[in-house]
Every structure is written in C-alpha cells, then in structure tokens.
Scaffold this active site. Structure first.
Site, PDB file in Angstrom:
ATOM      1  N   CYS A 240      42.667  20.110  13.519  1.00 33.72           N
ATOM      2  CA  CYS A 240      41.249  20.368  13.796  1.00 33.72           C
ATOM      3  C   CYS A 240      40.961  21.859  13.613  1.00 33.72           C
ATOM      4  O   CYS A 240      41.629  22.689  14.234  1.00 33.72           O
ATOM      5  CB  CYS A 240      40.931  19.929  15.223  1.00 33.72           C
ATOM      6  SG  CYS A 240      39.292  20.440  15.759  1.00 33.72           S
TER       7      CYS A 240
ATOM      8  N   TYR B 110      -4.368   2.635   8.700  1.00 35.14           N
ATOM      9  CA  TYR B 110      -3.626   1.517   8.102  1.00 35.14           C
ATOM     10  C   TYR B 110      -3.141   0.472   9.097  1.00 35.14           C
ATOM     11  O   TYR B 110      -2.528  -0.509   8.714  1.00 35.14           O
ATOM     12  CB  TYR B 110      -2.451   2.000   7.260  1.00 35.14           C
ATOM     13  CG  TYR B 110      -1.510   2.981   7.943  1.00 35.14           C
ATOM     14  CD1 TYR B 110      -0.813   2.639   9.083  1.00 35.14           C
ATOM     15  CD2 TYR B 110      -1.316   4.255   7.404  1.00 35.14           C
ATOM     16  CE1 TYR B 110       0.045   3.531   9.687  1.00 35.14           C
ATOM     17  CE2 TYR B 110      -0.456   5.164   7.997  1.00 35.14           C
ATOM     18  CZ  TYR B 110       0.217   4.794   9.143  1.00 35.14           C
ATOM     19  OH  TYR B 110       1.060   5.682   9.739  1.00 35.14           O
TER      20      TYR B 110
ATOM     21  N   GLU C 103       0.844  -1.204   0.000  1.00 38.33           N
ATOM     22  CA  GLU C 103       0.000   0.000   0.000  1.00 38.33           C
ATOM     23  C   GLU C 103       0.874   1.246   0.000  1.00 38.33           C
ATOM     24  O   GLU C 103       2.035   1.181   0.421  1.00 38.33           O
ATOM     25  CB  GLU C 103      -0.890  -0.003   1.246  1.00 38.33           C
ATOM     26  CG  GLU C 103      -0.123   0.287   2.516  1.00 38.33           C
ATOM     27  CD  GLU C 103      -0.776  -0.248   3.780  1.00 38.33           C
ATOM     28  OE1 GLU C 103      -0.980  -1.474   3.864  1.00 38.33           O
ATOM     29  OE2 GLU C 103      -1.043   0.551   4.673  1.00 38.33           O
TER      30      GLU C 103
ATOM     31  N   LYS D 249      11.083   2.644  -0.716  1.00 36.55           N
ATOM     32  CA  LYS D 249      11.055   4.086  -0.994  1.00 36.55           C
ATOM     33  C   LYS D 249      11.196   4.368  -2.485  1.00 36.55           C
ATOM     34  O   LYS D 249      11.888   3.641  -3.206  1.00 36.55           O
ATOM     35  CB  LYS D 249      12.216   4.781  -0.252  1.00 36.55           C
ATOM     36  CG  LYS D 249      12.110   4.737   1.257  1.00 36.55           C
ATOM     37  CD  LYS D 249      10.843   5.365   1.729  1.00 36.55           C
ATOM     38  CE  LYS D 249      10.901   6.286   2.884  1.00 36.55           C
ATOM     39  NZ  LYS D 249      11.966   7.020   3.301  1.00 36.55           N
TER      40      LYS D 249
ATOM     41  N   CYS E 127      40.000  14.540  15.521  1.00 32.33           N
ATOM     42  CA  CYS E 127      40.714  15.546  16.294  1.00 32.33           C
ATOM     43  C   CYS E 127      41.246  14.864  17.546  1.00 32.33           C
ATOM     44  O   CYS E 127      40.526  14.108  18.203  1.00 32.33           O
ATOM     45  CB  CYS E 127      39.747  16.664  16.664  1.00 32.33           C
ATOM     46  SG  CYS E 127      40.314  17.671  18.022  1.00 32.33           S
TER      47      CYS E 127
ATOM     48  N   ASP F 182       2.918  10.410   2.887  1.00 34.84           N
ATOM     49  CA  ASP F 182       3.906  11.330   3.447  1.00 34.84           C
ATOM     50  C   ASP F 182       3.193  12.358   4.322  1.00 34.84           C
ATOM     51  O   ASP F 182       2.940  13.485   3.924  1.00 34.84           O
ATOM     52  CB  ASP F 182       4.647  12.022   2.295  1.00 34.84           C
ATOM     53  CG  ASP F 182       5.970  12.583   2.756  1.00 34.84           C
ATOM     54  OD1 ASP F 182       6.339  12.355   3.924  1.00 34.84           O
ATOM     55  OD2 ASP F 182       6.642  13.248   1.943  1.00 34.84           O
TER      56      ASP F 182
ATOM     57  N   LYS G 227       2.861   4.526   0.904  1.00 33.89           N
ATOM     58  CA  LYS G 227       3.385   5.110   2.145  1.00 33.89           C
ATOM     59  C   LYS G 227       3.059   6.591   2.088  1.00 33.89           C
ATOM     60  O   LYS G 227       3.615   7.335   1.285  1.00 33.89           O
ATOM     61  CB  LYS G 227       4.893   4.892   2.258  1.00 33.89           C
ATOM     62  CG  LYS G 227       5.453   5.442   3.553  1.00 33.89           C
ATOM     63  CD  LYS G 227       6.891   4.997   3.742  1.00 33.89           C
ATOM     64  CE  LYS G 227       7.428   5.361   5.115  1.00 33.89           C
ATOM     65  NZ  LYS G 227       7.461   6.788   5.388  1.00 33.89           N
TER      66      LYS G 227
ATOM     67  N   CYS H 133      38.793  20.314  23.038  1.00 32.75           N
ATOM     68  CA  CYS H 133      38.213  20.759  21.764  1.00 32.75           C
ATOM     69  C   CYS H 133      36.768  21.212  22.006  1.00 32.75           C
ATOM     70  O   CYS H 133      35.914  20.404  22.379  1.00 32.75           O
ATOM     71  CB  CYS H 133      38.246  19.615  20.754  1.00 32.75           C
ATOM     72  SG  CYS H 133      37.463  20.082  19.203  1.00 32.75           S
TER      73      CYS H 133
ATOM     74  N   CYS I 166      40.059  23.496  17.250  1.00 33.58           N
ATOM     75  CA  CYS I 166      40.948  23.690  18.401  1.00 33.58           C
ATOM     76  C   CYS I 166      42.423  23.633  18.003  1.00 33.58           C
ATOM     77  O   CYS I 166      43.296  23.827  18.845  1.00 33.58           O
ATOM     78  CB  CYS I 166      40.654  22.658  19.485  1.00 33.58           C
ATOM     79  SG  CYS I 166      41.141  20.987  19.053  1.00 33.58           S
TER      80      CYS I 166
HETATM   81  S1  IVH Z   1       2.574   0.902   8.892  1.00 28.24           S
HETATM   82  C1  IVH Z   1       4.976  -0.635  12.816  1.00 28.24           C
HETATM   83  N1  IVH Z   1       1.628   1.914   6.719  1.00 28.24           N
HETATM   84  O1  IVH Z   1       5.633   5.632   7.897  1.00 28.24           O
HETATM   85  C2  IVH Z   1       4.858   0.496  11.867  1.00 28.24           C
HETATM   86  N2  IVH Z   1       3.069   3.282   8.021  1.00 28.24           N
HETATM   87  O2  IVH Z   1       8.472   5.166   8.402  1.00 28.24           O
HETATM   88  C3  IVH Z   1       3.522   0.493  11.224  1.00 28.24           C
HETATM   89  N3  IVH Z   1       3.405   5.515   7.115  1.00 28.24           N
HETATM   90  O3  IVH Z   1       5.571   6.085  11.353  1.00 28.24           O
HETATM   91  C4  IVH Z   1       3.426   1.564  10.238  1.00 28.24           C
HETATM   92  N4  IVH Z   1       2.110   5.291   5.362  1.00 28.24           N
HETATM   93  O4  IVH Z   1       3.835   7.299   9.970  1.00 28.24           O
HETATM   94  C5  IVH Z   1       2.411   2.131   7.776  1.00 28.24           C
HETATM   95  N5  IVH Z   1       0.663   2.685   4.778  1.00 28.24           N
HETATM   96  C6  IVH Z   1       1.429   2.893   5.818  1.00 28.24           C
HETATM   97  C7  IVH Z   1       2.090   4.121   6.035  1.00 28.24           C
HETATM   98  C8  IVH Z   1       2.909   4.272   7.151  1.00 28.24           C
HETATM   99  C9  IVH Z   1       2.902   6.112   6.037  1.00 28.24           C
HETATM  100  C10 IVH Z   1       4.364   6.155   8.052  1.00 28.24           C
HETATM  101  C11 IVH Z   1       4.039   6.006   9.504  1.00 28.24           C
HETATM  102  C12 IVH Z   1       5.280   5.468  10.137  1.00 28.24           C
HETATM  103  C13 IVH Z   1       6.301   5.771   9.124  1.00 28.24           C
HETATM  104  C14 IVH Z   1       7.443   4.796   9.207  1.00 28.24           C
END
Ligand code: IVH
Length: 705
Positions: free
Chosen positions: A429, A236, A126, A324, A447, A130, A128, A453, A432
């Site tokens: 350094c 989620y 699914e 990512k 250093c 932002d 991620k 320092c 210092c």
């Molecule tokens: S699952 C145990 N699902 O990504 C962790 N996280 O880098 C369960 N996030 O802190 C998280 N979309 O804020 C999950 N579909 C998704 C997500 C998601 C964004 C974020 C979430 C988490 C961060 C981790």
C-alpha cells in the site's frame, strides 16, 4: 440636500422625510427592475439607497415605516437558502447507452406489466435538457415555492430567484388547488458565451459550461443577480397534484403548455423501441443547432396508470429512462499513474492527465480501474483495447459518460516513446506500506493495513459525512481530511465529541484553522448536534460496509426497524448459521456476499468497539416500512411463491412493498402471509407446517384492495 447629509447629522424630522424618499425611490426601482424589465438605476445605486435606509432605521428605530424596504419579500437573503422537503421525492433517471439498452427497457416494462409483445405500449420521447431541475409549487394558482432538487428529498428554497425567470409564471389560472410543476432550468449557449465574456471583463471566474452557469445563476443569494442572468425553464413533469391533469404524459405536457409553461416542442409519442430510436437519432442530428445543451433523450411510458403500476426503484422510476448521447472524446498524455486507496482498502489506479477539455469540462484525471485494466485485460482475462497496455507517457483517448469520472477509451501505441516501460502494479500500500493482496477471483488488490492505514481511515470518514450518509453542513470531504491530519478526528465518534474537546473552552483552536471563524465554528457545532439524531438507514449506509449501498441500507432499515434489533440480529448472525442468518439472507435484495460482509463487519473487534463508541453519541431514528393509509399489509412479512396469474412476481413485490409490506424470499416463523399460486411446493408446505397464513393470488388481491 438630505441625500448628501450624513445620517448621523439628521434630526428626527429630516429622518422622517428621508425614509419616505428612500421608500419611494426603492419601490420605483423595484417596479422598473422586477416588473418592467427596465432598471432605472444601477445595482450599486440601489444598494446605496438600501444601506442608507438601514442606517437611518438603526439610528431612529421608532421611525421605521410600515412599508419599510428592508422588510421586503424577495429581497436578497443574507445567508444560505432554507431547506424544503419535497412533497414527492425528486428522482433521477436510469441510463441507456445503446439501442439494445432501449429494447431491454421496453422488454423489462412489458415483463413487469405482463404486456405481450404484440400489444400496444406507447411512450413519449423528449430531449434531456442539460440544466438543473426545479420544482415549482402552486397553491390556488399562486407560485408559493420553488425548490432545487437537492438530495431528492430536501431541496433549497429558491422561490425569490425563480420568480425572476420569465418562463416561470408567478400565477396561473384554471389550475388545480395544488400543482407542482417540475422541469429544467437552463441557459442557452449564446447567453452562456456572453455571460462568460462579462465574467472575464469583470475579473470573475468564467463558468465551465452552460449547466454550471445556470446552476450558479439560480443559486444566487441576491435574486437581482439571478434576474440579470438569462435563464429559461422547460416544464416536463409533475410533483404533488390535488387533481389529475390528464391520464397520459403527453396530455400533461399539453395541459402545462396551456397553463403558460414552456414545454419542449421536440416531444413525440412513439409506439415501439424503433420509433424511440428513430426520434433519438433525429434529435441527435439536430443537437448542434438547438441553441442549448442536451445530453440525451428521455423516454417515458405515456399512460399514467401504467406509470403508477410500474412505480420506482430506490432512486429511479421504472417507467422512464434517459438514452444518453455518446460521450465526446479527446486526446491527451498520461503524465503519471498514481494509486489511491479507498475506504475498503482497494487500491485504485488513476491516470494523471495533461489537462484537456472534453465536452466543455477540463479533465485531468481518469480512472484506470485495476491492474488488469492497465494491462489490457478485463476481469475474465479477455483482451480489452486488443491487449494494448497503458503506460506513463502514452497518448490516450479519453471520454466522459454522463457525470461520471472520465475514462480512457484507447491508447495510441504508434506515438509511444521508445524505451517506455510497462506499469508495474504495487504489491504494498503506497499509503501505509502494508501488503496489498489481490485475492483469488478478485479484480482489485486491497491494503491489509485496516485501521492503521490513514488513507482507509480518511476515506471512511469522507464516506461517513457524505451526502447520503450524515451530510453535516460545513463538514465535507476537505474538512474531515484536514481534521484527520491534525489529529482532531480519527474515527466517526470523534466528530461528536469535537465540541466537548475543543468547542466550549477552546473555540480559538478551531478558529485558528484556515478558513474558520467564530461564526462558522459555531455553525459547525450546531450542524453536528442536529445530526446526532439520524435515521437508521443513513447510519447503516454511513458505516461504509462493503456491498452495502444506499438502497440496501434502506432495505435493511425497513426490515429491522430499529438500531437495537438490527445490531442484535447482526451479532446473532455472526457464525453464519441459525435463524438470524437465514432471515438476513432471505431479505429481498440481500445476497450471500452482502450478508457475509455485514456480519464480518459487526464481528471485527476494533470495528465493533468504534461502532459502540459512535452509537453512544447518537439517537437513531427508527425506520418503519412506509405507512400507507388504509393498507392492510403494512409491516407484514410476505412471501410470494408459485406462478402468479394476475401480475408478474416483480409487480407483486413492488406493489406489496409500496403498501408497506416486507417481501421475503423464504418462509420462516416470522412470515405473516404466503401468497401461493399454482405450482407452489416446498414454501407452501413449510408455511402450513408453521401455521403461517396461506392465500391464493385472488385472496391476496382482495386483501390489499
Ligand atoms: S423526467 C422521475 N424529463 O434529468 C424523474 N428529466 O437524470 C423525472 N432532465 O433530475 C425526470 N431533461 O433534472 C425528465 N425531459 C426531461 C429531462 C429530465 C432533463 C433531468 C432532470 C432529472 C435528471 C435525471
């Protein structure tokens, strides 16, 4: 008209009438605003009613109404948010960047669980989102608490604000008694652009990107502002639940959707890494037209029983990963190359860049890692960037990967100015003047100035007060730096004597500092005082010992339990032999380099003195191995040896640790149990010699139930 009458001219009878009128007007405004989404009066008018009400109440305290608007819940809070402890920690996710990383994720899981390659293993994939994560706690179907992630253990209580989001139901039906729903708060790109237009019109600072806008909007002290911002929420995952919702991740999403939450329609079930990558590519292709920012695709093991078996590393689950998207690139000029000195004395070169926007964020620095990296070599002497070096004045391509510091991808030598010079790495350094030495086999120069320092001292202090260490409210990196430069805090112990030195009689001194008032000074002293009680793991991490990160600090704290035991063990292990040294090396997760760094730290005379000074001010909270109800092996030292047949070594270890046992790699008099599978050799023999209990795998499983 009473409204026009000055408050101080009101008589008691007029005040009663006026308070009634104000209560009614504000209640009406609240309904229009919070329930009907159709405000009838402006925020300024609302505020005027409110302050008039408060003024009358102050003048006629006995007339305050039982339904006084000043007591209303959800009213803006005047100071920061309260902290709340998450019932189940909010973790982050490990990252994958390449297809190989995804294949490895699958392999790791199969290996951990001992699932053959030809056996099915389902995942979900699914987007991620932002945004920022939020945990919603429902009790008997009512939203009782919304908390931001914070440091994962404690978040901020933003309940009043969360209630203003239309995607967040205030109540749900047919839910378990306790249900924590986790998800992401985000703002669409179009709403973000419109909000920034308004910000600019109002002479307010525009937000850097939709995520910052979402975070800034949710963390408003006045929930009316949050309400005016178009925020959304995708659910989620779950936190604490009193009853299982499903036995799969995809089932949970289904249930959440039926309970009234928005869930992401792009979630798919996938049966293997190729399907995961295929779905990732599909989501990536559609990324630009989604309308909201995503920065990757999250893969999760679908079966929840398997998720439980896989468990967690310190901060991330083994059963999920974030794949990512590749970082965005931009071209700019290196205006200068500067050297920063870190807390361990490492000289880190930084490129000062002509500011450029990369992925919605303005970038003006990039890490250059070390001398070799600038010269176009890696630490093994192999060429990077085909050997092209980086010079002042060069055009470079920069990128941001996730949230990390921007990096330089390549340099365009065709645009290099004639007569430009190779960068010469300093041999002293810059802070210092002490020699900077690069030891054989090391990538970085350090250093040699130690405590003389100033850069090292300041960086050590910054680390000491950082979030995972002492985390003192009001004492961040900026403040310790100022305090250091002004000679108020030279070493960690000085933080705790600050009040004796300047607080009581001479608070004026602190007040004279830019940005400090009587209130904030008092708050700082209070915050420092509360942190004099500190859990052992945080103290160990705060010391900033080389190679000792948050997770090792926790491992050590769990192993030794108390400061006195840990301190004595480090002293006794000092000559790098004997039983304490062996014990330290045998702790799972502590390697030879780390062990040496630890004992070196405890044996350096000046460091030792500073440490003793510090500990005098503290009351160190013991860290027990997690107490697990009904666990028969809590606190026991366990060694696994030989071949295990029912589960992998990794799973056995994770499992034992989850039950509060300490897993060690070698057998000593301190070992409580040796679990010996077929083929066990010397460790089994040693256990028998020492009279340590030896169990078969089946006996172990029976013991832990
Ligand atoms: S699952 C145990 N699902 O990504 C962790 N996280 O880098 C369960 N996030 O802190 C998280 N979309 O804020 C999950 N579909 C998704 C997500 C998601 C964004 C974020 C979430 C988490 C961060 C981790």
């Amino acid at each position: 008209m009473a409204e026009k009458t000055e408050v101080k001219s009101l008589d008691e009878q007029q005040a009663i009438v006026e308070l009634k009128r104000l209560a009614k007007a504000m209640a009406q405004a609240d309904v229009a605003y919070h329930q009907n989404d159709a405000p009838e009066i402006s925020d300024a008018e609302y505020d005027a009613l409110k302050s008039r009400n408060a003024e009358i109440e102050t003048l006629f305290p006995t007339l305050k109404r039982r339904d006084s608007p000043s007591d209303k819940v959800g009213a803006p809070v005047s100071s920061g948010f309260s902290k709340v402890k998450h019932a189940v920690a909010m973790m982050s996710l490990g990252n994958a960047f390449t297809d190989d990383d995804v294949a490895e994720f699958d392999t790791r899981i199969r290996k951990f669980l001992n699932i053959a390659d030809d056996q099915p293993l389902e995942y979900t994939a699914e987007p991620k989102i932002d945004g920022l994560s939020l945990s919603l706690r429902y009790e008997d179907g009512l939203l009782v608490q919304a908390a931001t992630r914070g440091d994962g253990e404690f978040g901020e209580n933003v309940t009043a604000n969360a209630l203003t989001l239309s995607d967040i139901p205030a109540s749900i039906i047919s839910a378990p008694d306790i249900l924590e729903v986790r998800g992401e708060v985000y703002m669409s790109r179009a709403d973000f652009a419109a909000l920034n237009d308004t910000q600019i019109l109002n002479d307010a600072k525009p937000f850097a990107n939709p995520r910052n806008a979402a975070a800034g909007s949710l963390r408003q002290l006045d929930s009316k502002i949050t309400k005016s911002r178009p925020l959304h929420f995708f659910a989620y995952a779950l936190g604490e639940v009193s009853e299982d919702l499903s036995d799969t991740q995809s089932g949970i999403i289904d249930r959440l959707s039926h309970l009234g939450f928005s869930t992401n329609l792009l979630m798919r079930r996938c049966s293997n890494p190729s399907e995961l990558i295929e779905h990732y590519s599909k989501i990536e292709r559609g990324r630009a037209t989604l309308g909201y920012d995503i920065d990757g695709v999250v893969y999760k093991v679908d079966n929840l029983a398997l998720q439980t078996r896989l468990g967690f590393r310190t901060n991330t689950p083994r059963w999920a990963i974030a794949h990512k998207f590749p970082a965005e690139l931009a071209q700019t000029i290196v205006e200068d190359i500067e050297i920063q000195v870190g807390r361990t004395g490492a000289l880190s070169p930084v490129a000062r860049l002509k500011p450029v926007t990369v992925g919605g964020v303005v970038v003006s620095n990039a890490t250059l890692h070390n001398e070799d990296y600038i010269a176009g070599r890696d630490s093994f002497g192999n060429l990077i960037r085909e050997g092209r070096d980086i010079r002042k004045g060069d055009w470079v391509t920069v990128y941001r990967a996730g949230d990390v510091i921007p990096k330089i991808k390549d340099v365009d030598v065709s645009r290099r100015k004639e007569g430009s010079q190779r960068y010469e790495f300093p041999s002293v350094c810059p802070e210092c003047g002490s020699d900077a030495i690069r030891e054989e086999g090391e990538a970085v120069a350090r250093c040699t100035g130690g405590l003389i320092c100033p850069a090292q001292a300041v960086e050590k202090l910054k680390h000491f007060v950082s979030r995972a260490a002492f985390d003192i409210d009001g004492l961040g990196a900026k403040q310790v730096e100022t305090f250091y430069l002004d000679g108020w805090v030279k070493a960690p112990a000085d933080i705790f004597s600050l009040y004796q030195r300047i607080g009581s009689g001479n608070i004026q001194q602190l007040k004279n500092f830019e940005g400090w008032g009587a209130k904030s000074a008092q708050k700082l002293f209070d915050a420092i005082k509360t942190k004099q009680q500190i859990p052992l793991n945080r103290l160990i991490f705060a010391l900033g010992i080389r190679h000792v990160g948050e997770s090792t600090a926790m491992t050590l704290a769990r192993h030794y339990g108390t400061w006195d035991t840990f301190n004595a063990a480090m002293e006794n292990a000092g000559d790098q032999r004997g039983s304490e040294w062996e014990t330290l090396n045998a702790i799972d997760g502590v390697g030879g380099v780390m062990a040496a760094a630890l004992v070196d730290y405890f044996h350096e005379v000046k460091t030792r003195a500073a440490l003793e000074d510090l500990v005098k001010h503290l009351s160190v909270i013991d860290v027990a191995a997690p107490i697990v109800e009904g666990s028969t092996v809590g606190g026991k030292v366990v060694v696994f040896t030989g071949t295990l047949e029912k589960m992998t070594r990794a799973e056995a270890k994770a499992n034992a640790e989850a039950l509060g046992a300490k897993v060690s790699g070698s057998v000593s008099a301190k070992t409580d149990i040796v679990v010996a599978g077929p083929g066990a050799g010397s460790k089994r023999k040693k256990a028998e010699e020492l009279g340590v209990k030896v169990l078969s795998e089946d006996e172990w499983l029976a013991l832990i139930g």
